[in-house]
Design a protein around this motif. Structure first.
Motif, PDB file in Angstrom:
ATOM      1  N   THR A  97       0.847  -1.207   0.000  1.00 54.92           N
ATOM      2  CA  THR A  97       0.000   0.000   0.000  1.00 54.92           C
ATOM      3  C   THR A  97       0.879   1.253   0.000  1.00 54.92           C
ATOM      4  O   THR A  97       0.549   2.246  -0.650  1.00 54.92           O
ATOM      5  N   GLY A  98       2.031   1.172   0.683  1.00 56.06           N
ATOM      6  CA  GLY A  98       2.966   2.303   0.685  1.00 56.06           C
ATOM      7  C   GLY A  98       3.455   2.606  -0.729  1.00 56.06           C
ATOM      8  O   GLY A  98       3.502   3.767  -1.148  1.00 56.06           O
TER       9      GLY A  98
ATOM     10  N   LEU B 270       0.792   4.293  -2.800  1.00 60.15           N
ATOM     11  CA  LEU B 270       0.650   5.713  -2.445  1.00 60.15           C
ATOM     12  C   LEU B 270       1.834   6.536  -2.959  1.00 60.15           C
ATOM     13  O   LEU B 270       1.659   7.642  -3.484  1.00 60.15           O
ATOM     14  N   ARG B 271       3.042   5.974  -2.859  1.00 61.95           N
ATOM     15  CA  ARG B 271       4.215   6.700  -3.383  1.00 61.95           C
ATOM     16  C   ARG B 271       4.095   6.881  -4.899  1.00 61.95           C
ATOM     17  O   ARG B 271       4.505   7.905  -5.447  1.00 61.95           O
TER      18      ARG B 271
ATOM     19  N   MET C 119       1.880  10.978   4.944  1.00 64.57           N
ATOM     20  CA  MET C 119       2.991  10.014   4.958  1.00 64.57           C
ATOM     21  C   MET C 119       4.279  10.652   5.483  1.00 64.57           C
ATOM     22  O   MET C 119       5.053  10.011   6.177  1.00 64.57           O
TER      23      MET C 119
ATOM     24  N   GLU D 116       2.046   9.246   9.641  1.00 60.36           N
ATOM     25  CA  GLU D 116       0.708   8.897  10.149  1.00 60.36           C
ATOM     26  C   GLU D 116      -0.006   7.978   9.158  1.00 60.36           C
ATOM     27  O   GLU D 116       0.464   7.771   8.038  1.00 60.36           O
ATOM     28  N   TYR D 117      -1.164   7.466   9.572  1.00 60.66           N
ATOM     29  CA  TYR D 117      -1.921   6.571   8.692  1.00 60.66           C
ATOM     30  C   TYR D 117      -2.982   7.339   7.902  1.00 60.66           C
ATOM     31  O   TYR D 117      -3.594   8.267   8.419  1.00 60.66           O
ATOM     32  N   LEU D 118      -3.198   6.864   6.678  1.00 59.40           N
ATOM     33  CA  LEU D 118      -4.246   7.465   5.859  1.00 59.40           C
ATOM     34  C   LEU D 118      -5.616   7.008   6.341  1.00 59.40           C
ATOM     35  O   LEU D 118      -5.733   5.991   7.022  1.00 59.40           O
TER      36      LEU D 118
ATOM     37  N   ILE E  49      -8.063   3.907   2.267  1.00 60.50           N
ATOM     38  CA  ILE E  49      -7.060   2.860   2.038  1.00 60.50           C
ATOM     39  C   ILE E  49      -7.756   1.525   1.721  1.00 60.50           C
ATOM     40  O   ILE E  49      -7.323   0.775   0.857  1.00 60.50           O
TER      41      ILE E  49
ATOM     42  N   GLY F 270       1.782  -4.094   4.268  1.00 58.97           N
ATOM     43  CA  GLY F 270       1.382  -2.754   4.739  1.00 58.97           C
ATOM     44  C   GLY F 270      -0.114  -2.618   4.948  1.00 58.97           C
ATOM     45  O   GLY F 270      -0.600  -1.535   5.269  1.00 58.97           O
ATOM     46  N   PHE F 271      -0.832  -3.679   4.778  1.00 59.78           N
ATOM     47  CA  PHE F 271      -2.286  -3.700   5.008  1.00 59.78           C
ATOM     48  C   PHE F 271      -2.658  -5.113   5.442  1.00 59.78           C
ATOM     49  O   PHE F 271      -2.187  -6.064   4.808  1.00 59.78           O
TER      50      PHE F 271
ATOM     51  N   ARG G  15      -3.350  -2.540   8.859  1.00 56.72           N
ATOM     52  CA  ARG G  15      -2.448  -1.857   9.802  1.00 56.72           C
ATOM     53  C   ARG G  15      -3.145  -1.465  11.095  1.00 56.72           C
ATOM     54  O   ARG G  15      -2.490  -0.936  12.007  1.00 56.72           O
TER      55      ARG G  15
ATOM     56  N   GLN H 252      -8.953  -2.136  10.124  1.00 57.76           N
ATOM     57  CA  GLN H 252      -8.541  -2.584   8.778  1.00 57.76           C
ATOM     58  C   GLN H 252      -8.569  -4.110   8.695  1.00 57.76           C
ATOM     59  O   GLN H 252      -8.835  -4.674   7.639  1.00 57.76           O
TER      60      GLN H 252
ATOM     61  N   ARG I 131      13.797   7.206   1.323  1.00 54.71           N
ATOM     62  CA  ARG I 131      12.411   7.617   1.573  1.00 54.71           C
ATOM     63  C   ARG I 131      12.368   8.797   2.537  1.00 54.71           C
ATOM     64  O   ARG I 131      13.093   8.823   3.524  1.00 54.71           O
TER      65      ARG I 131
ATOM     66  N   ARG J 249       6.798   6.337  13.522  1.00 53.72           N
ATOM     67  CA  ARG J 249       6.235   5.213  12.749  1.00 53.72           C
ATOM     68  C   ARG J 249       6.303   3.922  13.546  1.00 53.72           C
ATOM     69  O   ARG J 249       5.361   3.130  13.555  1.00 53.72           O
TER      70      ARG J 249
HETATM   71  P1  AMP Z   1       4.999   1.642   4.071  1.00 56.54           P
HETATM   72  O1  AMP Z   1       5.644   1.786   2.750  1.00 56.54           O
HETATM   73  O2  AMP Z   1       4.217   0.368   4.234  1.00 56.54           O
HETATM   74  O3  AMP Z   1       5.955   1.875   5.230  1.00 56.54           O
HETATM   75  O4  AMP Z   1       3.902   2.812   4.173  1.00 56.54           O
HETATM   76  C1  AMP Z   1       4.287   4.174   4.077  1.00 56.54           C
HETATM   77  C2  AMP Z   1       3.167   5.066   4.563  1.00 56.54           C
HETATM   78  O5  AMP Z   1       2.007   4.903   3.742  1.00 56.54           O
HETATM   79  C3  AMP Z   1       2.672   4.790   5.981  1.00 56.54           C
HETATM   80  O6  AMP Z   1       3.520   5.390   6.970  1.00 56.54           O
HETATM   81  C4  AMP Z   1       1.287   5.440   5.914  1.00 56.54           C
HETATM   82  O7  AMP Z   1       1.388   6.858   5.947  1.00 56.54           O
HETATM   83  C5  AMP Z   1       0.810   5.066   4.512  1.00 56.54           C
HETATM   84  N1  AMP Z   1       0.108   3.754   4.535  1.00 56.54           N
HETATM   85  C6  AMP Z   1       0.519   2.607   3.935  1.00 56.54           C
HETATM   86  N2  AMP Z   1      -0.344   1.596   4.182  1.00 56.54           N
HETATM   87  C7  AMP Z   1      -1.323   2.124   4.954  1.00 56.54           C
HETATM   88  C8  AMP Z   1      -2.482   1.569   5.567  1.00 56.54           C
HETATM   89  N3  AMP Z   1      -2.804   0.277   5.439  1.00 56.54           N
HETATM   90  N4  AMP Z   1      -3.257   2.398   6.301  1.00 56.54           N
HETATM   91  C9  AMP Z   1      -2.957   3.702   6.445  1.00 56.54           C
HETATM   92  N5  AMP Z   1      -1.869   4.278   5.921  1.00 56.54           N
HETATM   93  C10 AMP Z   1      -1.042   3.505   5.175  1.00 56.54           C
END
Ligand code: AMP
Length: 221
Positions: A33-34, A37-38, A55, A59-61, A66, A86-87, A89, A93, A163, A174
């Motif tokens: 999921t990260g 979003l990236r 991000m 924080e979480y979205l 998501i 990443g899901f 979280r 969820q 990152r 985090r």
């Molecule tokens: P990651 O690459 O998994 O470390 O995710 C990077 C960032 O994306 C997290 O710190 C959150 O801001 C956002 N993110 C990724 N997955 C989720 C999720 N399941 N719920 C909420 N925010 C998420």
């Protein structure tokens, strides 16, 4: 073939292990999921603009947002088993995840990767990602000793990305956020009768991989 959920704090090696599982089986697709979003941030979409600030603070979205992204993605990849990285979280969820899996007639294995916080901080402070293929490693190990240039061992690209949320200030937040949620995630999984197999993520990449494969085989029996 069942989906696989890789649980674990930032830096525990979920992305690296997902890549290894992908290499060994063409039944899988990887949903980070990260990364999704990236990708949106890179494209400058409205979602990307919304996600970027959240991000960067670690924080979480929004939950609904998501979950909708995940459901869309899974539907677009029907016919393949998904490696979830990443899901879910949070506990809610987990509820959305289980609801989605049931509605789509899917089942999953859950692996929880554990690593001490000192080791996680250490890894995250030194982590870099290949801008081309997403290969993850420690900064120092990817420098060519002779040219002192960064070379990705997977695709040969020469651009390394650190990152923005792998900064000293955000890493602690985090990790703390993960710690705040993991116990309730375990409880929700248990309430849904889903067993969660723990794997020691502090060992070498290949040793962790072996443990994950063994845990998946054990879960299939
Ligand atoms: P990651 O690459 O998994 O470390 O995710 C990077 C960032 O994306 C997290 O710190 C959150 O801001 C956002 N993110 C990724 N997955 C989720 C999720 N399941 N719920 C909420 N925010 C998420």
């Amino acid at each position: 073939m069942r989906d696989v959920v890789l649980l674990g704090p930032p830096g525990s090696g979920k992305g690296t292990q997902a890549r290894l599982l992908l290499e060994s089986s063409n039944h899988f697709v990887h949903l980070s999921t990260g990364d999704v979003l990236r990708g949106e941030i890179k494209l400058g979409t409205p979602l990307g603009r919304e996600a970027e600030a959240i991000m960067s603070r670690g924080e979480y979205l929004d939950e609904k947002l998501i979950t909708a992204i995940v459901k869309d993605w899974v539907l677009q990849h029907e016919g393949k088993a998904v490696l979830f990285d990443g899901f879910p979280r949070t506990a809610s969820q987990v509820d959305s995840f289980v609801g989605m899996e049931k509605a789509l007639g899917r089942a999953c294995h859950v692996i929880e990767m554990t690593v001490s916080s000192d080791e996680l901080r250490n890894r995250l402070m030194r982590r870099c990602v290949c801008a081309q293929c997403g290969f993850i490693d420690q900064k120092c190990s990817l420098k060519d000793d002779k040219t002192n240039e960064w070379v990705c061992p997977t695709c040969g690209a020469g651009e390394v990305v650190v990152r923005s949320d792998d900064s000293a200030g955000v890493i602690g937040d985090r990790l703390a956020l993960y710690d705040r949620h993991i116990e309730s995630i375990r409880e929700r999984l248990k309430a849904h009768n889903i067993s969660c197999r723990a794997v020691d993520g502090s060992r070498s990449v290949l040793a962790v991989r072996e443990d994950i494969v063994a845990a998946l085989q054990e879960g299939s029996r």
